[in-house]
Write a protein that holds these residues in place. Structure first.
Motif, PDB file in Angstrom:
ATOM      1  N   VAL A 193       0.824  -1.206   0.000  1.00  0.00           N
ATOM      2  CA  VAL A 193       0.000   0.000   0.000  1.00  0.00           C
ATOM      3  C   VAL A 193       0.861   1.260   0.000  1.00  0.00           C
ATOM      4  N   TYR A 194       1.926   1.253   0.800  1.00  0.00           N
ATOM      5  CA  TYR A 194       2.842   2.402   0.845  1.00  0.00           C
ATOM      6  C   TYR A 194       4.275   1.897   0.674  1.00  0.00           C
ATOM      7  N   PRO A 195       4.643   1.549  -0.567  1.00  0.00           N
ATOM      8  CA  PRO A 195       5.950   0.928  -0.809  1.00  0.00           C
ATOM      9  C   PRO A 195       7.133   1.834  -0.480  1.00  0.00           C
ATOM     10  N   GLN A 196       6.905   3.162  -0.479  1.00  0.00           N
ATOM     11  CA  GLN A 196       8.001   4.084  -0.218  1.00  0.00           C
ATOM     12  C   GLN A 196       8.295   4.242   1.264  1.00  0.00           C
ATOM     13  N   ALA A 197       7.391   3.782   2.125  1.00  0.00           N
ATOM     14  CA  ALA A 197       7.581   3.913   3.570  1.00  0.00           C
ATOM     15  C   ALA A 197       8.450   2.790   4.106  1.00  0.00           C
ATOM     16  N   SER A 198       9.131   3.085   5.186  1.00  0.00           N
ATOM     17  CA  SER A 198       9.882   2.044   5.880  1.00  0.00           C
ATOM     18  C   SER A 198       8.902   1.166   6.641  1.00  0.00           C
ATOM     19  N   VAL A 199       8.993  -0.138   6.459  1.00  0.00           N
ATOM     20  CA  VAL A 199       8.072  -1.064   7.110  1.00  0.00           C
ATOM     21  C   VAL A 199       8.794  -1.746   8.274  1.00  0.00           C
ATOM     22  N   VAL A 200       8.214  -1.614   9.467  1.00  0.00           N
ATOM     23  CA  VAL A 200       8.803  -2.200  10.671  1.00  0.00           C
ATOM     24  C   VAL A 200       7.809  -3.198  11.257  1.00  0.00           C
ATOM     25  N   VAL A 201       8.269  -4.390  11.509  1.00  0.00           N
ATOM     26  CA  VAL A 201       7.422  -5.414  12.118  1.00  0.00           C
ATOM     27  C   VAL A 201       7.736  -5.465  13.596  1.00  0.00           C
ATOM     28  N   GLY A 202       6.712  -5.218  14.428  1.00  0.00           N
ATOM     29  CA  GLY A 202       6.921  -5.201  15.871  1.00  0.00           C
ATOM     30  C   GLY A 202       6.663  -6.541  16.509  1.00  0.00           C
ATOM     31  N   ASP A 203       6.622  -6.514  17.826  1.00  0.00           N
ATOM     32  CA  ASP A 203       6.269  -7.704  18.592  1.00  0.00           C
ATOM     33  C   ASP A 203       4.813  -8.020  18.278  1.00  0.00           C
ATOM     34  N   HIS A 204       4.587  -9.146  17.616  1.00  0.00           N
ATOM     35  CA  HIS A 204       3.235  -9.448  17.134  1.00  0.00           C
ATOM     36  C   HIS A 204       2.213  -9.511  18.260  1.00  0.00           C
ATOM     37  N   PHE A 205       2.632  -9.984  19.415  1.00  0.00           N
ATOM     38  CA  PHE A 205       1.667 -10.152  20.499  1.00  0.00           C
ATOM     39  C   PHE A 205       1.862  -9.166  21.645  1.00  0.00           C
ATOM     40  N   GLY A 206       3.077  -8.740  21.916  1.00  0.00           N
ATOM     41  CA  GLY A 206       3.349  -7.987  23.131  1.00  0.00           C
ATOM     42  C   GLY A 206       3.317  -6.483  23.029  1.00  0.00           C
ATOM     43  N   SER A 207       3.261  -5.925  21.821  1.00  0.00           N
ATOM     44  CA  SER A 207       3.396  -4.472  21.692  1.00  0.00           C
ATOM     45  C   SER A 207       2.223  -3.712  22.303  1.00  0.00           C
ATOM     46  N   VAL A 208       1.005  -4.208  22.129  1.00  0.00           N
ATOM     47  CA  VAL A 208      -0.160  -3.531  22.707  1.00  0.00           C
ATOM     48  C   VAL A 208      -0.081  -3.569  24.234  1.00  0.00           C
ATOM     49  N   THR A 209       0.251  -4.724  24.781  1.00  0.00           N
ATOM     50  CA  THR A 209       0.378  -4.846  26.235  1.00  0.00           C
ATOM     51  C   THR A 209       1.440  -3.894  26.769  1.00  0.00           C
ATOM     52  N   ALA A 210       2.580  -3.830  26.093  1.00  0.00           N
ATOM     53  CA  ALA A 210       3.663  -2.953  26.538  1.00  0.00           C
ATOM     54  C   ALA A 210       3.239  -1.491  26.490  1.00  0.00           C
ATOM     55  N   GLY A 211       2.556  -1.099  25.407  1.00  0.00           N
ATOM     56  CA  GLY A 211       2.104   0.281  25.285  1.00  0.00           C
ATOM     57  C   GLY A 211       1.061   0.648  26.323  1.00  0.00           C
ATOM     58  N   LEU A 212       0.150  -0.269  26.605  1.00  0.00           N
ATOM     59  CA  LEU A 212      -0.857  -0.030  27.639  1.00  0.00           C
ATOM     60  C   LEU A 212      -0.192   0.150  29.001  1.00  0.00           C
ATOM     61  N   THR A 213       0.816  -0.670  29.263  1.00  0.00           N
ATOM     62  CA  THR A 213       1.510  -0.600  30.550  1.00  0.00           C
ATOM     63  C   THR A 213       2.269   0.712  30.697  1.00  0.00           C
ATOM     64  N   ARG A 214       2.937   1.130  29.638  1.00  0.00           N
ATOM     65  CA  ARG A 214       3.664   2.406  29.672  1.00  0.00           C
ATOM     66  C   ARG A 214       2.699   3.575  29.896  1.00  0.00           C
ATOM     67  N   THR A 215       1.637   3.590  29.115  1.00  0.00           N
ATOM     68  CA  THR A 215       0.689   4.700  29.187  1.00  0.00           C
ATOM     69  C   THR A 215      -0.018   4.741  30.533  1.00  0.00           C
ATOM     70  N   ALA A 216      -0.271   3.576  31.105  1.00  0.00           N
ATOM     71  CA  ALA A 216      -0.982   3.500  32.387  1.00  0.00           C
ATOM     72  C   ALA A 216      -0.244   4.231  33.496  1.00  0.00           C
ATOM     73  N   GLN A 217       1.086   4.231  33.438  1.00  0.00           N
ATOM     74  CA  GLN A 217       1.859   4.857  34.519  1.00  0.00           C
ATOM     75  C   GLN A 217       1.550   6.347  34.601  1.00  0.00           C
ATOM     76  N   GLN A 218       1.480   7.005  33.458  1.00  0.00           N
ATOM     77  CA  GLN A 218       1.160   8.436  33.449  1.00  0.00           C
ATOM     78  C   GLN A 218      -0.325   8.677  33.708  1.00  0.00           C
ATOM     79  N   ALA A 219      -1.168   7.835  33.119  1.00  0.00           N
ATOM     80  CA  ALA A 219      -2.619   8.056  33.190  1.00  0.00           C
ATOM     81  C   ALA A 219      -3.144   8.018  34.612  1.00  0.00           C
ATOM     82  N   PHE A 220      -2.631   7.103  35.428  1.00  0.00           N
ATOM     83  CA  PHE A 220      -3.150   6.941  36.781  1.00  0.00           C
ATOM     84  C   PHE A 220      -2.350   7.716  37.819  1.00  0.00           C
ATOM     85  N   LYS A 221      -1.115   8.075  37.479  1.00  0.00           N
ATOM     86  CA  LYS A 221      -0.311   8.835  38.428  1.00  0.00           C
ATOM     87  C   LYS A 221      -0.331  10.327  38.125  1.00  0.00           C
ATOM     88  N   GLY A 222      -0.665  10.654  36.839  1.00  0.00           N
ATOM     89  CA  GLY A 222      -0.706  12.056  36.447  1.00  0.00           C
ATOM     90  C   GLY A 222      -1.977  12.700  36.895  1.00  0.00           C
TER      91      GLY A 222
END
Length: 464
Positions: free
Chosen positions: A435-464
């Motif tokens: 779809v976007y051949p000119q863009a750099s394509v990066v494959v992340g952690d197929h299963f863990g990336s959402v969990t990791a992002g939720l965990t990171r964001t949670a620290q600010q969301a509940f402590k901020g």
């Protein structure tokens, strides 16, 4: 303790922030993931299991709401000769094992998250899904709290829960509100004091952002078990510390097309021909296709209900008499009689996974007929899921043409970040990359990336 909770269509995962990094907790035997499945000997036993696991302060109100189900559960235990404490509801791998052991009995649900925003749910159906999700979350929380206690930490009280951009393709924001309400009620009954929600592609993007060395416009494509979600996000090292990131989120799209849909499509186009879907009647007319679709549409409540009605049994009996190849339709008869829809789709899922590493795969369908195997090649798989792949492409393009993206004059992403368990498939990856051949394509952690992002964001969301 603050946690990130990925209540996924295919699997559940939980992360905590320890010593400056995300740590995923083990939810299964030698695994950080718990399959999103539930099996009960009877559906009313689910409410009883929820009641047993509730905090004491919530039991009285819940008992009033579910008085009829709880009364029926006592009767069911007597009918099934179960003791008052004998386990009758199973979650995760144990649910799969129980279903495979007795597929024709009990109540089995796979990927309950896929149903949460469905239009037209009656009050009793909403209540049932509240109980299913609650029981799964209770199960997860017990595991999580045990591990936290072993680490000398307090129980999980606050959770950032991931959600798709749209739970359903129809129903709009009303469907999203219904689904989020079910998740909120379930989380509170599971023992969480406070929960917040974050789009899953944004969560995946926030994890990826921590690896960037310069700012970039990133199109996050999260192809999960139940939905595909795309978010165009401006991210980078100079933006990570901002409290308000709303202006950096340029566009979001999402639709209920994911791994479950690919499994069903493969089951329909790859497996159902061996059950007679492409055969003909004695008069030369083709077989009616709808009955075969209903047989494998395990994420469609009405389709499964229609397939397992008595009228469908009679139709299959009639088709056998009028078919040129009755031996094929007899396989459909076995599927129907033993309620093996999930087993067939499970084999399609395993085939999809196998085709990530091999050009072809032979699926064992011997639970239908001794020695029956069905071979599927990678090109056949790509053809079977072509319409789903087109939807993924459209979602990517819609995210790129959002009003905010246009106002910022962003027409092409610098990076396409691919995540989600379904994206492991080369067919999916190749489609996204086209779809976007000119863009750099990066494959992340197929299963863990959402969990990791939720965990990171949670620290600010509940402590901020």
């Amino acid at each position: 303790m603050i946690v990130g909770f990925d209540y996924g269509s295919a699997n559940c995962a939980v992360g905590v922030w320890l010593e400056g990094e995300v740590v995923q907790l083990a939810l299964g035997k030698n695994s950080n993931y718990l399959p999103s499945t539930l099996y009960a000997y009877d559906r009313d036993l689910i409410a009883q299991a929820v009641y047993f696991g509730l905090p004491q302060s919530l039991k009285a109100d819940y008992a009033k709401l579910r008085s009829s189900q709880l009364a029926r559960a006592i009767q069911v235990r007597h009918e099934l000769d179960l003791t008052a404490t004998e386990q009758a509801v199973f979650v995760g791998e144990k649910a799969i094992e129980a279903y495979l052991d007795m597929p024709e009995e009990g109540f089995y649900v796979r990927s309950p998250k896929s149903f949460l925003g469905a239009s037209g749910l009656r009050a009793e159906q909403v209540a049932l899904f509240e109980d299913i999700v609650t029981l799964m979350m209770q199960h997860v929380k017990v595991i999580v709290d045990t591990q936290l206690q072993q680490k000398g930490l307090s129980p999980a009280t606050h959770a950032m829960i991931g959600r798709p951009v749209n739970f359903q393709g129809i129903g709009g924001e009303q469907s999203n509100q219904q689904a989020e309400a079910i998740l909120s009620v379930a989380a509170k009954r599971a023992g969480f004091d406070e929960v917040k929600f974050l789009f899953e592609p944004i969560a995946a993007g926030m994890d990826f952002e921590a690896t960037l060395t310069e700012n970039a416009n990133v199109l996050v494509v999260d192809v999960g078990g139940g939905t595909t979600d795309c978010s165009l996000v401006k991210m980078g090292p100079s933006l990570q510390t901002k409290q308000d990131r709303s202006q950096d989120f340029y566009g979001h799209t999402g639709q209920r097309v994911g791994g479950n849909d690919l499994d069903i499509a493969l089951a329909m186009h790859g497996f159902m021909p061996s059950f007679g879907s492409q055969s003909h009647m004695l008069d030369g007319k083709p077989m009616p296709s709808n009955i075969f679709w209903n047989a494998v549409a395990v994420n469609d409540i009405s389709a499964q209900r229609d397939f397992y009605q008595l009228s469908t049994k009679k139709l299959i009996d009639a088709l056998i008499k009028d078919a040129k190849q009755p031996e094929l339709i007899k396989r459909l008869q076995v599927l129907h009689a033993n309620q093996m829809s999930f087993q067939v789709v499970r084999q399609a899922e395993l085939t999809k996974m196998a085709l990530s590493d091999a050009p072809s795969h032979k699926a064992a369908i011997d639970f239908i007929e001794a020695g029956l195997t069905i071979e599927v090649t990678e090109p056949q798989f790509e053809q079977a899921i072509e319409s789903s792949l087109d939807k993924v492409s459209q979602l990517m393009q819609q995210a790129m043409t959002s009003p905010q993206a246009q106002s910022e004059q962003v027409t092409t992403p610098d990076i396409v970040y691919i995540t989600g368990g379904t994206a492991r498939s080369p067919a999916i990856y190749n489609q996204i990359a086209k779809v976007y051949p000119q863009a750099s394509v990066v494959v992340g952690d197929h299963f863990g990336s959402v969990t990791a992002g939720l965990t990171r964001t949670a620290q600010q969301a509940f402590k901020g």
